[in-house]
Write an enzyme that holds these catalytic residues in place. Structure first.
Site, PDB file in Angstrom:
ATOM      1  N   HIS A   1      14.904-144.661 -40.846  1.00 63.08           N
ATOM      2  CA  HIS A   1      14.086-143.758 -40.036  1.00 63.08           C
ATOM      3  C   HIS A   1      12.658-144.275 -39.900  1.00 63.08           C
ATOM      4  O   HIS A   1      12.035-144.166 -38.833  1.00 63.08           O
ATOM      5  CB  HIS A   1      14.068-142.370 -40.678  1.00 63.08           C
ATOM      6  CG  HIS A   1      15.347-141.609 -40.465  1.00 63.08           C
ATOM      7  ND1 HIS A   1      15.678-140.492 -41.186  1.00 63.08           N
ATOM      8  CD2 HIS A   1      16.369-141.808 -39.601  1.00 63.08           C
ATOM      9  CE1 HIS A   1      16.844-140.032 -40.772  1.00 63.08           C
ATOM     10  NE2 HIS A   1      17.277-140.824 -39.825  1.00 63.08           N
TER      11      HIS A   1
ATOM     12  N   ARG B   1      22.918-141.102 -13.567  1.00 61.58           N
ATOM     13  CA  ARG B   1      24.253-141.287 -14.155  1.00 61.58           C
ATOM     14  C   ARG B   1      24.869-139.926 -14.453  1.00 61.58           C
ATOM     15  O   ARG B   1      24.216-139.047 -15.018  1.00 61.58           O
ATOM     16  CB  ARG B   1      24.143-142.100 -15.450  1.00 61.58           C
ATOM     17  CG  ARG B   1      25.505-142.427 -16.073  1.00 61.58           C
ATOM     18  CD  ARG B   1      25.351-143.269 -17.324  1.00 61.58           C
ATOM     19  NE  ARG B   1      24.727-142.530 -18.422  1.00 61.58           N
ATOM     20  CZ  ARG B   1      24.355-143.077 -19.570  1.00 61.58           C
ATOM     21  NH1 ARG B   1      24.513-144.380 -19.764  1.00 61.58           N
ATOM     22  NH2 ARG B   1      23.810-142.350 -20.518  1.00 61.58           N
TER      23      ARG B   1
ATOM     24  N   GLU C   1      30.581-151.379 -18.353  1.00 64.54           N
ATOM     25  CA  GLU C   1      30.298-151.323 -19.797  1.00 64.54           C
ATOM     26  C   GLU C   1      31.539-151.489 -20.654  1.00 64.54           C
ATOM     27  O   GLU C   1      31.461-151.389 -21.876  1.00 64.54           O
ATOM     28  CB  GLU C   1      29.561-150.019 -20.150  1.00 64.54           C
ATOM     29  CG  GLU C   1      30.192-148.779 -19.586  1.00 64.54           C
ATOM     30  CD  GLU C   1      29.292-147.549 -19.741  1.00 64.54           C
ATOM     31  OE1 GLU C   1      28.449-147.531 -20.639  1.00 64.54           O
ATOM     32  OE2 GLU C   1      29.457-146.613 -18.943  1.00 64.54           O
TER      33      GLU C   1
ATOM     34  N   ASP D   1      27.032-151.023 -24.598  1.00 65.29           N
ATOM     35  CA  ASP D   1      28.455-150.760 -24.820  1.00 65.29           C
ATOM     36  C   ASP D   1      29.308-151.992 -24.517  1.00 65.29           C
ATOM     37  O   ASP D   1      30.281-152.265 -25.221  1.00 65.29           O
ATOM     38  CB  ASP D   1      28.923-149.579 -23.964  1.00 65.29           C
ATOM     39  CG  ASP D   1      28.769-148.251 -24.690  1.00 65.29           C
ATOM     40  OD1 ASP D   1      28.979-148.229 -25.911  1.00 65.29           O
ATOM     41  OD2 ASP D   1      28.425-147.247 -24.050  1.00 65.29           O
TER      42      ASP D   1
ATOM     43  N   CYS E   1      21.121-152.181 -16.921  1.00 65.91           N
ATOM     44  CA  CYS E   1      20.336-151.069 -17.474  1.00 65.91           C
ATOM     45  C   CYS E   1      20.438-150.999 -18.995  1.00 65.91           C
ATOM     46  O   CYS E   1      19.902-150.085 -19.612  1.00 65.91           O
ATOM     47  CB  CYS E   1      20.781-149.745 -16.850  1.00 65.91           C
ATOM     48  SG  CYS E   1      22.519-149.342 -17.114  1.00 65.91           S
TER      49      CYS E   1
END
Length: 836
Positions: free
Chosen positions: A458, A601, A695, A719, A766
């Site tokens: 984190h 999208r 993807e 992806d 993208c």
């Protein structure tokens, strides 16, 4: 209810759809860290006893309780996710701790609407907390009414064997002297617990007239065993001799106080260069300045003899103050639409009401500990448990717990944050926490370096978001560097230079000045077109998730929106946005972009991204399941509503629609046909452009066929990388290898561009690769004409384009397809098109 003495059938404590534990929207529950179990998305407002038993725990805020069944199984029932934020409001307990209850008896009433409005999720948990002894087998149900059979709980076969053999006389014992430095504190106790759990025998540790089961972490720590103390170990059962031998070895192995490296920490390279510590880059950057060491809070010895009620009130007040601080941080993160920061501190808020944590601290206070010591020991015990699970995600969660330890201790001890950083200080620490980072960033720290930590933690996420150079996993040597010593932190290369010369300092300052000047120049040119030296125009657009981000993109010079992620409208709520709300949100993005085009999208959820109000089948491998456009096959109404909203924006010519996770031409044709029908229905004479995301490898291989029916193609390299390389991009051990510059990915990109060109279609990227300046010439060379990047990088990528020759890029990029690895591609790119 009972089938025999050890097995029982649980009745459903709630009515509603049944979810597998792995689909619960909370990492700790979903991972099984609290135990095996399942969940129900409740449709009623009362919780009922799943079996006869005794209430052995009631959460202070009334949102959870634990029941011990007559066969010994312990069942935690937790209503909603993050319901601790309600502070007990909306919950009415009908039973008290210690109560004997019957199956079907009402235990709690709750305000369904309030929880739905104010909390993360209504999904409620039924967790078998002693699943090391018992096994929970859910019945194959999609939905259930309260009282109906839900699952079976039975003693595990190993545990049953233990019960049988424990009545025998097979036993063994031995005395052993504790050699662990500091005694039997959290880490050694975790080792003993893990050792004991490997055997069926009952094992106990005896010291100073007290005893504890060796598989109880809290019990072991509660014995107060110090270094050099002699203890007695007893084992009873069939494998008692082997258990005794293993426990004696575990108790007598010296474990020092050297820092324990979390599972999630990145591997640290050896420090071979004199005067340089080598670690791992968590956030890039180059800075020089004085080192400032940030120390953790050390508690004085506990004198004992405290009033338990007074100490409990102190702890409660401190916890509530910290909760208030975290809520303020959360509100600010939401206002800034900083989803990553919001997720981190929402998790902290949930951890502050963890029953195991609070019960441990409460019991310690009731046994005479002061509130600060009770809280510290409870946190350390939980950290040891998480680290012992061997799961990187949960190991990183231990740093969040240490964050909460420090925050609450500061309040308990009256220590507000009074650290005064020297100007331009580089802060060193054993391991910084998220709240540390926010405070240090506000005080204008120049950089951060840590002995431990991981590049996926984190803190690393927050440091990258704030542009704060950060290096982790430097080793304990960094804590020995004298306070105030001037150092150079070369975060991009994971280096901390301990004794840089005056010339090196001057060089770093020159480099930084040059970088800052170049960034300023890039920003002044960001609104201009990005043309290569031989006249090819590359559109540099932005990836955004809201109208506010679209406004930032416009101000940063974006040529358009290359990807609007519409999931921001659908997540973290109990009901779907209606058509009107969607239309207004999409229109706001178009309005923010002036006269530029916007690619929107359609909803990309399902699989690992579940919506509370859109129950989908439980999947063994969600990343390969009902994701993206496949959702339309099971819920066509969701996509229909979204398409209607999109068709009502104005001007429609500036709106382009992008379909995610397409793998077949028929999927595209079905949506195109539905889009045509809706245009007729809405009496529209024009239709927006319709594009396909590439993807999955199947889409790249079918690019020519898809391009025949699509208006454009957009490559999602994130992806596409994980599906092509068969590596989870969120896997801590593999993430660094999921590199979209792998030759296999480049071949798929080349094939996509070639297929699109045969039908005169343009191709954009993208995914994260579009934001990598090293990849810019490769993508241009392979035929990409649009790059959609994060808004702050628009000026940098446009500047990179202007220094390239498109013809040379085409010539050299083809040769990269024959290289052997992503590393080789990157080296070649650096050689052909060096980054200055």
């Amino acid at each position: 209810m009972s089938n025999n003495n050890n097995a029982l059938t649980l009745g459903a404590p709630l009515s509603g759809p049944v979810l597998a534990l792995g689909n619960v929207p909370d990492e700790v529950f979903a991972s099984g860290a609290m135990g095996d179990g399942l969940a129900i998305d409740p449709l009623n407002d009362s919780l009922y006893a799943p079996c006869d038993g005794e209430i052995i725990h009631v959460a202070r805020t009334g949102h959870a309780l634990t029941l011990r069944a007559q066969n010994g199984a312990e069942l935690l029932m937790h209503v909603g996710i993050d319901t601790v934020e309600l502070n007990g409001e909306g919950f009415a307990l009908l039973v008290k701790n210690g109560a004997q209850v019957s199956k079907g008896q009402a235990l709690m009433q709750f305000d369904l609407d309030r929880i739905a409005r104010q909390c993360k999720s209504l999904v409620s948990l039924i967790i078998l907390t002693n699943s090391e002894r018992f096994e929970l087998t859910p019945l194959p149900l999609r939905s259930v009414k309260h009282g109906e059979p839900l699952a079976r709980v039975a003693l595990r076969s190993g545990a049953a064997l233990q019960t049988a053999v424990d009545n025998s006389v097979a036993q063994a014992s031995a005395n052993v002297r504790i050699t662990h430095r500091g005694g039997l504190h959290a880490r050694p106790a975790a080792l003993i617990r893990k050792t004991a759990q490997a055997f069926s025998s009952q094992t106990q540790l005896h010291f100073a007239g007290k005893s504890a089961a060796c598989d109880s972490l809290i019990g072991l720590m509660g014995l107060g065993i110090g270094e050099g103390d002699e203890v007695c170990v007893t084992c009873r059962g069939k494998d008692c001799a082997a258990a005794l031998q293993a426990l004696v070895a575990a108790l007598s192995v010296a474990i020092g106080e050297e820092p324990h490296t979390p599972m999630a920490a990145a591997p640290r390279r050896a420090n071979t260069e004199v005067g340089v510590l080598q670690g791992v880059c968590a956030a890039p950057g180059l800075v020089c300045g004085p080192l400032f060491r940030l120390s953790t809070i050390e508690l004085p010895a506990d004198t004992g003899n405290h009033c338990a009620d007074e100490q409990l009130q102190r702890l409660d007040a401190a916890l509530e103050q910290v909760r208030g601080e975290i809520r303020t941080t959360l509100d600010l993160a939401r206002q800034r639409r900083n989803a990553e920061e919001e997720d981190i501190f929402a998790a902290h808020l949930a951890l502050l009401e963890d029953p195991a944590l609070l019960d441990t601290a409460t019991r310690a206070i009731e046994h005479g500990s002061a509130a600060p010591h009770a809280w510290r020991d409870a946190i350390q015990a939980q950290c040891a448990v998480l680290l012992g699970l061997g799961k990187p995600l949960l190991a990183e969660r231990s740093n969040d717990l240490r964050d909460l330890q420090q925050r609450v201790l500061r309040v308990l001890l009256g220590e507000a944050w009074h650290v005064e950083l020297p100007a331009g200080a580089i802060v060193s620490a054993h391991e910084l926490t998220p709240s540390d980072l926010l405070q240090l960033s506000a005080q204008h720290a120049a950089g951060l370096c840590m002995a431990e930590g991981g590049a996926t933690s984190h803190v690393a996420i927050l440091a990258r978001g704030k542009g704060l150079p950060c290096v982790v996993a430097l080793g304990a040597e960094v804590l020995d560097v004298p306070q105030g010593q001037r150092v150079v932190l070369d975060a991009a290369n994971g280096r901390l230079e301990l004794a840089p010369s005056a010339a090196r300092h001057a060089e770093v300052e020159r480099i930084r000045d040059t970088q800052n000047l170049r960034r300023q120049e890039q920003q002044t040119q960001a609104r201009l077109p990005a043309n290569t030296r031989d006249g090819m125009t590359i559109e540099v657009a932005a990836n955004v998730a809201s109208s506010a981000e679209a406004q930032v993109a416009f101000e940063n010079g974006a040529d358009g929106i290359g990807l609007l992620r519409t999931e921001f409208l659908f997540v973290d709520r109990r009901t779907a946005p209606d058509e009107q709300e969607q239309r207004q949100a999409y229109q706001a993005v178009l309005d923010a972009m002036g006269d530029k085009s916007v690619i929107i999208r359609t909803i990309d959820v399902g699989g690992d991204k579940q919506l509370d109000y859109l129950p989908l089948p439980v999947e063994a491998n969600p990343v390969l399941g009902l994701r993206g456009i496949r959702l339309a096959q099971v819920r066509p109404d969701v996509l229909d509503q979204q398409l209607r909203a999109l068709l009502q924006v104005s001007p429609l010519a500036r709106c382009r629609i992008l379909l995610p996770m397409v793998s077949e031409v028929d999927e595209l044709l079905q949506i195109r046909q539905r889009l045509d029908e809706l245009c007729v229905e809405l009496q529209l004479t024009q239709r927006p452009e319709l594009g396909v995301m590439i993807e999955v490898p199947a889409a790249a291989l079918m690019a020519e066929q898809l391009a025949r029916h699509a208006d454009f193609l957009s490559i999602g390299t994130n992806d596409l990388s994980q599906y092509t390389l068969a590596m989870d991009r969120d896997h801590a051990g593999l993430a660094a290898r999921v590199d979209a510059l792998h030759p296999a990915l480049l071949r798929l990109i080349a094939q996509t561009c070639a297929g699109a060109a045969k039908h005169g279609r343009w191709v954009g990227v993208c995914g994260a690769l579009a934001s990598d300046p090293l990849a810019t010439p490769v993508l241009i060379g392979l035929g990409v004409s649009e790059l959609s990047v994060s808004p702050p990088q628009i000026g940098e990528i446009k500047d990179r384009v202007r220094h390239l020759d498109a013809a040379q890029c085409r010539q050299l990029s083809l040769g990269l397809l024959d290289l052997s690895s992503a590393k080789a591609v990157r080296q070649a790119c650096q050689h052909h098109w060096p980054l200055s």
